[in-house]
Design a protein around this motif. Structure first.
Motif, PDB file in Angstrom:
ATOM      1  N   VAL A 119       0.849  -1.196   0.000  1.00 25.10           N
ATOM      2  CA  VAL A 119       0.000   0.000   0.000  1.00 25.10           C
ATOM      3  C   VAL A 119       0.890   1.255   0.000  1.00 25.10           C
ATOM      4  CG1 VAL A 119      -1.631   1.362   1.398  1.00 25.10           C
ATOM      5  CG2 VAL A 119      -1.979  -1.094   1.106  1.00 25.10           C
ATOM      6  N   MET A 120       1.911   1.252   0.870  1.00 18.73           N
ATOM      7  CA  MET A 120       2.805   2.416   0.933  1.00 18.73           C
ATOM      8  C   MET A 120       3.710   2.481  -0.292  1.00 18.73           C
ATOM      9  SD  MET A 120       3.685   5.164   2.246  1.00 18.73           S
ATOM     10  CE  MET A 120       2.904   5.335   3.833  1.00 18.73           C
ATOM     11  N   GLU A 121       4.191   1.327  -0.747  1.00 22.57           N
ATOM     12  CA  GLU A 121       5.030   1.297  -1.954  1.00 22.57           C
ATOM     13  C   GLU A 121       4.269   1.897  -3.140  1.00 22.57           C
ATOM     14  OE1 GLU A 121       8.079   0.190  -2.954  1.00 22.57           O
ATOM     15  OE2 GLU A 121       8.849  -0.920  -1.213  1.00 22.57           O
ATOM     16  N   ASN A 122       3.033   1.451  -3.311  1.00 16.67           N
ATOM     17  CA  ASN A 122       2.237   1.920  -4.454  1.00 16.67           C
ATOM     18  C   ASN A 122       1.906   3.404  -4.345  1.00 16.67           C
ATOM     19  OD1 ASN A 122       2.294  -0.612  -5.561  1.00 16.67           O
ATOM     20  ND2 ASN A 122       0.318  -1.237  -4.685  1.00 16.67           N
ATOM     21  N   PHE A 123       1.638   3.853  -3.118  1.00 16.78           N
ATOM     22  CA  PHE A 123       1.362   5.282  -2.919  1.00 16.78           C
ATOM     23  C   PHE A 123       2.595   6.101  -3.293  1.00 16.78           C
ATOM     24  CE2 PHE A 123       1.542   9.099  -0.229  1.00 16.78           C
ATOM     25  CZ  PHE A 123       0.370   9.722  -0.626  1.00 16.78           C
ATOM     26  N   CYS A 124       3.761   5.683  -2.783  1.00 21.00           N
ATOM     27  CA  CYS A 124       4.999   6.420  -3.080  1.00 21.00           C
ATOM     28  C   CYS A 124       5.289   6.427  -4.577  1.00 21.00           C
ATOM     29  CB  CYS A 124       6.177   5.818  -2.315  1.00 21.00           C
ATOM     30  SG  CYS A 124       6.153   6.204  -0.570  1.00 21.00           S
ATOM     31  N   LYS A 125       5.075   5.286  -5.224  1.00 19.92           N
ATOM     32  CA  LYS A 125       5.300   5.223  -6.677  1.00 19.92           C
ATOM     33  C   LYS A 125       4.430   6.241  -7.395  1.00 19.92           C
ATOM     34  CE  LYS A 125       6.724   0.528  -7.201  1.00 19.92           C
ATOM     35  NZ  LYS A 125       6.214  -0.825  -7.185  1.00 19.92           N
ATOM     36  N   ALA A 126       3.191   6.404  -6.937  1.00 26.02           N
ATOM     37  CA  ALA A 126       2.234   7.282  -7.630  1.00 26.02           C
ATOM     38  C   ALA A 126       2.536   8.762  -7.426  1.00 26.02           C
ATOM     39  CB  ALA A 126       0.809   6.972  -7.146  1.00 26.02           C
ATOM     40  N   VAL A 127       3.125   9.121  -6.286  1.00 27.97           N
ATOM     41  CA  VAL A 127       3.260  10.564  -5.987  1.00 27.97           C
ATOM     42  C   VAL A 127       4.699  11.071  -5.931  1.00 27.97           C
ATOM     43  CG1 VAL A 127       1.064  10.723  -4.717  1.00 27.97           C
ATOM     44  CG2 VAL A 127       3.177  10.162  -3.482  1.00 27.97           C
ATOM     45  N   SER A 128       5.694  10.180  -6.007  1.00 25.64           N
ATOM     46  CA  SER A 128       7.077  10.643  -5.808  1.00 25.64           C
ATOM     47  C   SER A 128       7.715  11.086  -7.122  1.00 25.64           C
ATOM     48  CB  SER A 128       7.911   9.518  -5.187  1.00 25.64           C
ATOM     49  OG  SER A 128       8.019   8.443  -6.094  1.00 25.64           O
ATOM     50  N   GLY A 129       8.856  11.769  -6.989  1.00 23.77           N
ATOM     51  CA  GLY A 129       9.672  12.137  -8.151  1.00 23.77           C
ATOM     52  C   GLY A 129       9.022  13.124  -9.103  1.00 23.77           C
ATOM     53  N   ARG A 130       8.076  13.915  -8.632  1.00 29.73           N
ATOM     54  CA  ARG A 130       7.399  14.911  -9.491  1.00 29.73           C
ATOM     55  C   ARG A 130       8.000  16.290  -9.238  1.00 29.73           C
ATOM     56  NH1 ARG A 130       3.098  11.902 -12.092  1.00 29.73           N
ATOM     57  NH2 ARG A 130       3.452   9.875 -11.129  1.00 29.73           N
ATOM     58  N   ASP A 131       8.339  16.995 -10.333  1.00 31.11           N
ATOM     59  CA  ASP A 131       8.948  18.327 -10.198  1.00 31.11           C
ATOM     60  C   ASP A 131       7.996  19.340  -9.567  1.00 31.11           C
ATOM     61  OD1 ASP A 131      11.319  17.526 -11.195  1.00 31.11           O
ATOM     62  OD2 ASP A 131      10.940  18.208 -13.254  1.00 31.11           O
ATOM     63  N   HIS A 132       6.691  19.133  -9.746  1.00 32.83           N
ATOM     64  CA  HIS A 132       5.748  20.135  -9.257  1.00 32.83           C
ATOM     65  C   HIS A 132       5.284  19.878  -7.819  1.00 32.83           C
ATOM     66  CE1 HIS A 132       3.283  16.851 -10.784  1.00 32.83           C
ATOM     67  NE2 HIS A 132       2.304  17.291 -10.001  1.00 32.83           N
ATOM     68  N   ILE A 133       5.865  18.860  -7.180  1.00 36.17           N
ATOM     69  CA  ILE A 133       5.481  18.556  -5.796  1.00 36.17           C
ATOM     70  C   ILE A 133       6.674  18.792  -4.863  1.00 36.17           C
ATOM     71  CG2 ILE A 133       4.669  16.787  -4.186  1.00 36.17           C
ATOM     72  CD1 ILE A 133       3.258  15.416  -6.528  1.00 36.17           C
ATOM     73  N   TRP A 134       6.414  19.487  -3.759  1.00 36.72           N
ATOM     74  CA  TRP A 134       7.425  19.685  -2.710  1.00 36.72           C
ATOM     75  C   TRP A 134       7.212  18.602  -1.661  1.00 36.72           C
ATOM     76  CZ3 TRP A 134       6.925  23.414   1.949  1.00 36.72           C
ATOM     77  CH2 TRP A 134       8.138  23.512   2.624  1.00 36.72           C
ATOM     78  N   TYR A 135       8.268  17.842  -1.367  1.00 36.84           N
ATOM     79  CA  TYR A 135       8.194  16.768  -0.378  1.00 36.84           C
ATOM     80  C   TYR A 135       8.779  17.302   0.930  1.00 36.84           C
ATOM     81  CZ  TYR A 135       7.333  14.349  -4.706  1.00 36.84           C
ATOM     82  OH  TYR A 135       6.807  13.998  -5.924  1.00 36.84           O
ATOM     83  N   ALA A 136       7.944  17.408   1.962  1.00 33.74           N
ATOM     84  CA  ALA A 136       8.378  18.119   3.168  1.00 33.74           C
ATOM     85  C   ALA A 136       7.769  17.499   4.417  1.00 33.74           C
ATOM     86  CB  ALA A 136       7.963  19.581   3.062  1.00 33.74           C
TER      87      ALA A 136
END
Ligand code: ZN
Length: 282
Positions: free
Chosen positions: A212-229
């Protein structure tokens, strides 16, 4: 809801993602490994008395040393959750205050720095619980009242998350959030978005559903328009935006804080450095 149409996150990003995981069980080690692999950031809410000697027959808690090793790498944040995990809304004021202030003192002694965050143990929140946190110098605190949306909080001491990771709409929300947004296109009532996910790492262990967490991270990570904080980075940043001071004609803006702020004002992007004054194009 407070709208912030000029706000852009660092790097002029339109979206931000933060996570919040509670209770400090050893499964945080596996959770953090996944988050680090995807460069996703989390605030871990630590009931410090549990690090010492609480023995849970079903699940394994972390030792103090394990917690220090895991949370000290600068890629996450620690926050209060009550030393003894007391439900604040049900406690006498003094007992609740002691649970939070002793938690803060221990975390600051262990990890250094200043701890300003909290998650309400058992989601127990009412006016008195909020007052307890305010008296203890807490500036932002997560509830368990899921919004299902990407709004920034109205009240930082009642910071409602988007959803828990077992929400059946999790991946639908993740995919919607991951879509890029054209920040140049100025639209009234359209304001930056925050995806705030919460849970407990032991739930992945209990349910054996780490994917569940792996799939969530795959879907939302590594995007230039998202700040991970972390929660704290987001609260500090948005409070700095809220503290900006505009001249009467709206063409000059001062940043009295020690945080650089990005804004987008009528299709122009401006970087407002900490402590500086910037003249806008008018
Ligand atoms: Zn908890």
């Amino acid at each position: 809801m407070k709208l912030r149409p000029f706000l852009r996150f660092p790097g002029f990003r339109f979206k931000a993602l933060t996570l919040s995981y509670d209770d400090c069980f050893v499964y945080d080690i596996r959770l953090k490994k996944i988050l680090d692999a995807y460069n996703v950031k989390c605030t871990f809410n630590v009931p410090t008395d549990w690090l010492l000697d609480r023995d849970d027959p079903k699940r394994k808690l972390m030792t103090k040393q394990e917690a220090l090793d895991l949370y000290s790498d600068g890629k996450c944040e620690v926050a209060c959750h009550g030393s003894r995990h007391l439900p604040l809304a049900e406690m006498p004021f003094e007992m609740g205050t002691r649970d939070i202030i002793s938690n803060r003192l221990t975390l600051e002694k262990m990890f250094g720095g200043v701890v300003k965050g909290c998650a309400y143990a058992r989601g127990s929140v009412n006016e008195r619980a909020v007052e307890i946190l305010r008296c203890c110098g807490i500036e932002y605190a997560r509830t368990i009242d899921n919004t299902g949306n990407f709004d920034l909080p109205e009240d930082w001491l009642r910071w409602d998350p988007t959803c828990h990771h077992d929400d059946p709409r999790l991946m639908e929300l993740a995919e919607e959030f991951a879509k890029p947004y054209n920040t140049k296109q100025y639209v009234w009532n359209k304001h930056p978005e925050l995806f705030y996910l919460w849970g407990h790492s032991y739930e992945f262990n209990d349910e054996n559903n780490w994917e569940v967490m792996e799939n969530f991270c795959k879907a939302v990570s590594g995007r230039d328009h998202i700040w991970y904080a972390t929660n704290g980075e987001i609260a500090t940043y948005v409070k700095a935006y809220d503290a900006l001071r505009f001249s009467a004609d709206g063409n000059t803006v001062q940043n009295p804080t020690c945080t650089d702020v990005c804004i987008s004002c009528f299709e122009n992007d401006y970087f407002i450095p900490a402590g500086k004054t910037v003249v806008l194009k008018g």
